[in-house]
Design a protein around this motif. Structure first.
Motif, PDB file in Angstrom:
ATOM      1  N   SER A   1      32.908  36.185  41.576  1.00 27.93           N
ATOM      2  CA  SER A   1      34.312  35.900  41.837  1.00 27.93           C
ATOM      3  C   SER A   1      34.391  34.692  42.770  1.00 27.93           C
ATOM      4  CB  SER A   1      34.980  37.126  42.461  1.00 27.93           C
ATOM      5  OG  SER A   1      36.344  36.898  42.718  1.00 27.93           O
TER       6      SER A   1
ATOM      7  N   GLU B   1      45.115  38.617  35.245  1.00 23.24           N
ATOM      8  CA  GLU B   1      43.907  37.795  35.434  1.00 23.24           C
ATOM      9  C   GLU B   1      43.030  38.292  36.592  1.00 23.24           C
ATOM     10  OE1 GLU B   1      47.344  35.611  37.528  1.00 23.24           O
ATOM     11  OE2 GLU B   1      47.002  36.778  35.694  1.00 23.24           O
TER      12      GLU B   1
ATOM     13  N   ARG C   1      39.680  42.314  37.051  1.00 28.15           N
ATOM     14  CA  ARG C   1      38.307  42.219  36.560  1.00 28.15           C
ATOM     15  C   ARG C   1      37.369  42.808  37.605  1.00 28.15           C
ATOM     16  NH1 ARG C   1      37.337  39.236  32.231  1.00 28.15           N
ATOM     17  NH2 ARG C   1      35.187  38.888  32.892  1.00 28.15           N
TER      18      ARG C   1
ATOM     19  N   GLU D   1      34.569  41.864  38.929  1.00 28.68           N
ATOM     20  CA  GLU D   1      34.036  40.980  39.972  1.00 28.68           C
ATOM     21  C   GLU D   1      35.068  40.708  41.065  1.00 28.68           C
ATOM     22  OE1 GLU D   1      34.989  38.134  36.446  1.00 28.68           O
ATOM     23  OE2 GLU D   1      34.363  40.226  36.762  1.00 28.68           O
ATOM     24  N   HIS D   2      36.363  40.682  40.706  1.00 24.86           N
ATOM     25  CA  HIS D   2      37.394  40.429  41.708  1.00 24.86           C
ATOM     26  C   HIS D   2      37.579  41.658  42.608  1.00 24.86           C
ATOM     27  CE1 HIS D   2      37.883  36.846  39.535  1.00 24.86           C
ATOM     28  NE2 HIS D   2      38.721  37.286  38.596  1.00 24.86           N
TER      29      HIS D   2
END
Length: 478
Positions: free
Chosen positions: A311, A345, A348, A350-351
């Motif tokens: 990220s 967006e 996810r 990784e965020h």
């Protein structure tokens, strides 16, 4: 000067390091677990002596001229008038005493009254709270209690052959809840408030003083608590802060004076050198990372870190307020964690991983700011704990803390600090060291991380976090 030893009796083991008194170089080491299963709330202190003897086996202490003792904090050893233990030592973060803590706060007139009296508000782990619990639940044992020692006091007393004189140091005394770092004096009335009657307390001796000499001629220094010993072993001074990443987190810094904080967020401890060691605690550090790893079905924190590195700073707008167990800093005991900024967006893995790291570090930055807001200078931050080695922590911490970050190599810093104290007392006794100036030992091997060009980005991430916190919990830090 010769050879000295430092002994650290932690909740689970005894570690001994033998050091060169001039340089601090570690020459030999010994280790033994305590003969106790798990982490019970009650421990026979003889277990500490048994592991001490095992750790010192094989002639480890041959040639040693002085020894310092560091030990787990918050352990209370209640003794009768003859010096025998009334009951097992009460150790650790004893949840049995939570009601007793609330009782004590009310009995003195609230959090502010405690902060003004001894620089801290009673928590379940503290000795003063355990005395209240003892008084309420085991009144016969409380009645027979005539002398109160902490773990390092008791070990020093045993090493010296149980003399009439019993001693402690400023660092250990400052964590009891009945000694004030600001005034340098006991509040025996608070012992009576908790225990129900007065008790004898150990003499508080100076940082470079010796507690005594064994019949074999081994000098024993004052001793101190593990936190103070680790700070001394790291060699931190003015301008330095230490951030410890455990399940919960803590931030401490060296300061020339005691800080009285009416909100109770700062615990005003003394250090092992004659200075002060204000501490701010957060309830949610590595437990935040472990929760995120489980949520994302990851097996370990290294995998979470690797994912977070995919990220970018700010986690695409995701912000995690990591108050999973409630929180002490700010004082929100009954709240829960909050995740905001969910957009298509940003949804996810990784965020979310990045938000967990940034949330944990921003929570600790809040704790750092509590100290900075009281005039504590922070130029360097020493980062301790296994999680300090994670790439996602090292990538984000300097910019979020707004300071140089030092990640020392893992070592037994509490035992090294105890040995450094022994070298100080030995040098003073021989006339080769100033009682006001500790020996200058070589600092730890460490990685040094600078905020550099990432500082502006990090401060923007921090502001994003602060905005969410203020919107969710307005005035939490007032």
């Amino acid at each position: 000067m010769g050879i000295v030893a430092g002994l650290d009796s932690s909740p689970e083991f005894t570690r001994i390091v033998v050091c060169d008194a001039d340089t601090g170089a570690v020459l030999k080491q010994g280790y033994a677990p305590h003969p106790v299963e798990g982490r019970p709330s009650d421990v026979d202190p003889q277990a500490w002596l048994l592991s001490l003897g095992e750790a010192a086996g094989g002639g480890l202490l041959e040639g040693v001229q002085a020894i310092g003792v560091s030990a787990q904090q918050n352990a209370v050893v209640p003794l009768d008038a003859q010096g025998n233990t009334v009951r097992p030592a009460m150790v650790g973060g004893d949840k049995r005493a939570q009601v007793a803590a609330a009782d004590l706060v009310d009995a003195l007139g609230g959090r502010e009254a405690w902060a003004q009296s001894v620089g801290c508000v009673p928590q379940a782990a503290q000795p003063v709270t355990k005395l209240r619990w003892l008084n309420k639940t085991e009144p016969d044992a409380a009645l027979r209690t005539a002398v109160l020692l902490q773990a390092h006091d008791w070990l020093v007393w045993q090493l010296l052959g149980r003399p009439v004189r019993r001693t402690t140091d400023r660092g250990g005394a400052s964590g009891t809840g009945y000694w004030s770092a600001a005034t340098g004096a006991y509040r025996s009335d608070l012992v009576e408030l908790a225990l129900g009657h007065p008790a004898m307390l150990p003499e508080v001796i100076g940082p470079s003083d010796a507690a005594g000499t064994t019949p074999e001629g081994l000098l024993i220094s004052a001793g101190t608590g593990e936190t103070m010993a680790a700070a001394f072993g790291l060699g931190i001074g003015l301008g330095d802060a230490v951030v410890s990443l455990g399940a919960s987190g803590s931030v401490m810094a060296v300061h020339p004076e005691a800080l009285v904080d009416n909100t109770g967020m700062i615990t005003s401890l003394a250090d092992a050198t004659g200075m002060h060691l204000p501490v701010v605690t957060t309830l949610n550090a590595v437990r935040t990372l472990r929760g995120a790893a489980e949520m994302l079905s990851l097996g370990d924190l290294e995998s979470l870190s690797d994912l977070a590195m995919k990220s970018t700073p700010g986690a695409h707008g995701l912000v995690l307020l990591p108050y999973l167990e409630g929180e002490r800093t700010p004082n929100l005991p009954h709240t829960a964690g909050t995740l905001t900024g969910l957009r298509r967006e940003s949804m996810r893995p990784e965020h979310l991983a990045r938000a967990a790291f940034e949330g944990m570090l921003c929570g600790l930055a809040d704790a750092l700011d509590v100290l900075r807001g009281r005039g504590v200078e922070v130029r360097r931050v020493f980062l301790l704990g296994a999680a300090a080695e994670l790439s996602a922590v090292q990538a984000a911490a300097p910019a979020l803390f707004g300071a140089q970050v030092v990640v020392p190599q893992p070592a037994d810093y509490a035992a090294i600090g105890a040995a450094r104290q022994a070298a100080w007392a030995l040098g003073v006794s021989q006339g080769t060291l100033d009682p006001r100036t500790p020996p200058m030992w070589q600092g730890p091997a460490a990685q040094v991380l600078e905020p550099g060009e990432e500082l502006a980005v990090g401060q923007a991430v921090r502001q994003q976090y602060v905005s969410v916190r203020e919107q969710t919990y307005p005035g939490a830090f007032r």
